[in-house]
Design a protein around this motif. Sequence first.
Motif, short mmCIF file in Angstrom:
data_model
loop_
_atom_site.label_atom_id
_atom_site.label_comp_id
_atom_site.label_asym_id
_atom_site.label_seq_id
_atom_site.Cartn_x
_atom_site.Cartn_y
_atom_site.Cartn_z
N SER A 36 1.17 -1.39 0.05
CA SER A 36 0.47 -0.04 0.38
C SER A 36 1.04 1.06 -0.06
N GLU A 37 -0.12 2.13 -0.41
CA GLU A 37 1.10 3.94 -0.43
C GLU A 37 1.85 3.56 1.74
N LYS A 38 1.26 3.58 2.10
CA LYS A 38 1.65 3.41 3.84
C LYS A 38 3.22 2.46 3.63
N ASP A 39 2.86 1.03 3.12
CA ASP A 39 3.81 0.36 2.40
C ASP A 39 5.70 1.20 2.25
N VAL A 40 4.88 1.32 1.04
CA VAL A 40 6.17 1.88 0.22
C VAL A 40 6.56 3.09 1.10
N ASN A 41 5.79 3.78 1.88
CA ASN A 41 6.81 5.60 2.88
C ASN A 41 7.91 4.62 3.35
N ARG A 42 6.82 3.98 4.39
CA ARG A 42 6.96 3.57 5.47
C ARG A 42 8.47 2.91 5.03
N THR A 43 8.47 2.15 4.58
CA THR A 43 9.92 1.33 2.77
C THR A 43 11.31 2.78 3.06
N VAL A 44 10.87 3.96 1.57
CA VAL A 44 11.03 4.24 1.70
C VAL A 44 12.18 5.68 3.20
N GLU A 45 11.30 5.76 4.09
CA GLU A 45 11.39 6.31 5.53
C GLU A 45 12.51 5.63 5.75
N ALA A 46 12.31 4.04 6.06
CA ALA A 46 13.63 3.46 6.40
C ALA A 46 14.93 3.66 5.88
N ALA A 47 14.82 3.22 4.16
CA ALA A 47 15.94 3.03 3.86
C ALA A 47 16.81 4.95 3.47
N VAL A 48 15.87 6.36 3.93
CA VAL A 48 16.29 7.16 4.05
C VAL A 48 16.91 7.51 5.60
N HIS A 49 16.27 6.37 6.55
CA HIS A 49 16.81 6.71 7.34
C HIS A 49 18.27 6.40 7.95
N VAL A 50 18.14 4.91 6.96
CA VAL A 50 19.35 3.92 6.75
C VAL A 50 20.87 4.99 6.67
N ILE A 51 20.61 5.79 5.01
CA ILE A 51 21.46 6.07 4.37
C ILE A 51 22.07 7.54 5.11
N LEU A 52 21.33 7.94 6.07
CA LEU A 52 21.39 9.06 6.89
C LEU A 52 22.56 8.46 7.63
N ALA A 53 22.54 7.70 8.54
CA ALA A 53 22.55 7.31 9.65
C ALA A 53 24.26 7.00 9.01
N ALA A 54 25.08 6.33 7.70
CA ALA A 54 25.53 5.99 7.22
C ALA A 54 26.35 7.70 6.52
N PHE A 55 25.88 8.67 6.60
CA PHE A 55 26.61 10.14 6.82
C PHE A 55 26.58 10.60 7.59
N GLY A 56 26.17 10.43 8.71
CA GLY A 56 26.82 10.28 10.30
C GLY A 56 25.66 11.97 10.95
N HIS A 57 24.73 11.67 10.20
CA HIS A 57 22.70 12.29 11.07
C HIS A 57 23.35 10.71 12.39
N SER A 58 23.49 11.98 13.64
CA SER A 58 23.05 11.66 14.44
C SER A 58 21.69 11.81 15.37
N ARG A 59 21.78 10.58 15.61
CA ARG A 59 19.66 10.78 17.02
C ARG A 59 20.28 11.28 18.23
N ARG A 60 21.36 11.56 18.57
CA ARG A 60 21.73 12.21 19.69
C ARG A 60 20.74 13.76 18.98
N GLY A 61 20.88 14.15 17.83
CA GLY A 61 20.52 15.67 17.92
C GLY A 61 21.00 16.35 17.13
N LEU A 62 21.09 17.28 15.83
CA LEU A 62 22.76 17.34 15.07
C LEU A 62 22.54 19.03 16.24
#
Length: 351
Positions: free
Chosen positions: A305-331
């Motif tokens: 569904s659209e919700k499934d797609v959004n969830r998957t893409v969001e997960a992909a973006v999170h994983v990528i951002l983490a790879a390039f230094g995004h911090s869950r502690r806040g920027l």
Amino acid sequence: MCEMLIKIPRVLQVFTKHFHNGNSSKIGVLGVPFNKGQPKLGVAKGPKVIRDAGLIQKLSEIHELVDVKDYGDVSYNINEVKEILNMKEYPHFASCNLEVSRNVEKIVKDGRICLTLGGDHSIAVGTVDGHIKAKTENICILWIDAHADLNTNKTSSSGNVHGMPMALLARELSDYWPYLPGMDWQKPVISIRNVAYIGLRSVDSYERLVIDRLGITAFGMEDVENYGINTVVKMALDRIDPEGRRSIHVSYDIDSLDSLEAPSTGTSVRGGLTLREGIHIMETIHKTGRLGAMDLVEVNPSIGSEKDVNRTVEAAVHVILAAFGHSRRGLLPKTSLPLQTFPPTKESIKI
Ligand SMILES: NC(=[NH2+])NCCC[C@H](N)C(=O)O
Ligand SMILES: [Mn+2]
Ligand SMILES: [Mn+2]
């Protein structure tokens, strides 16, 4: 005008240094809308949906030193090579991967970490090859996946080439392949000793045999349960890069994540990594400062569904951002920000 700078407490300065890792700031993004390594056509739209989620902007917002360049999508002309038994769409696979390899080599030689957006996982033959060609030193591979992608054309029961890339890349398996016309540019130079898997839970019997016989470093889901993700990543890195000197290639199949986290993918398997574990892996890789190239593959927006797609893409973006230094502690705010803009007052917000 008051140009007083915000004084950053010492403890935060340490984090700043940590996450503003000098050599991980230049990124080159490459799309590979390739879907011929498996039968579900929607995977070709992976690069588009990931970009449309604002990836480039989000990457450039990680910190002020990040410099992102989008190299666009790979296109290829199909070379007339003969078909190979039990390798579906082989001429497309061979032709596309040659272009992928050339592009990745160029991006890495431009001094950027190459982020390749798939497409199905068969494109990793080209990304790893391009990474190897660009670097004079050895590379090592972290393959994050529910599957081992270690079939040859003789062991695969599906004939789908996205289940074969690791077997094409490994030097120790080169004798198990027939001559592959149109693939002369690709030499299997990487030793399987420099490869580690994380997330395995759907491994075919011949793949299991190869993993055991060759002693491949493979962490399945039960290892994540037994040791925890932090220890698993550390053990994996210790095996494939004991001296901490290699350029790390991360090939990240979104189906490594649990089906609940990433439902829109062609061969999802339940019982997988949580998004938190998936992010943790890439945060750890970022901290090494040695990420050389990353693939994010198998996002298929035509599944679910659209919700499934959004969830998957969001997960992909999170994983990528983490790879390039995004911090869950806040920027942290940009260090050059004048103090009076924080907290913002009516006067400091000039419309
Ligand atoms: N990249 C992937 N999602 N691969 C799935 C491979 C599935 C199965 N092992 C096969 O050979 O067909
Ligand atoms: Mn997979
Ligand atoms: Mn895969």
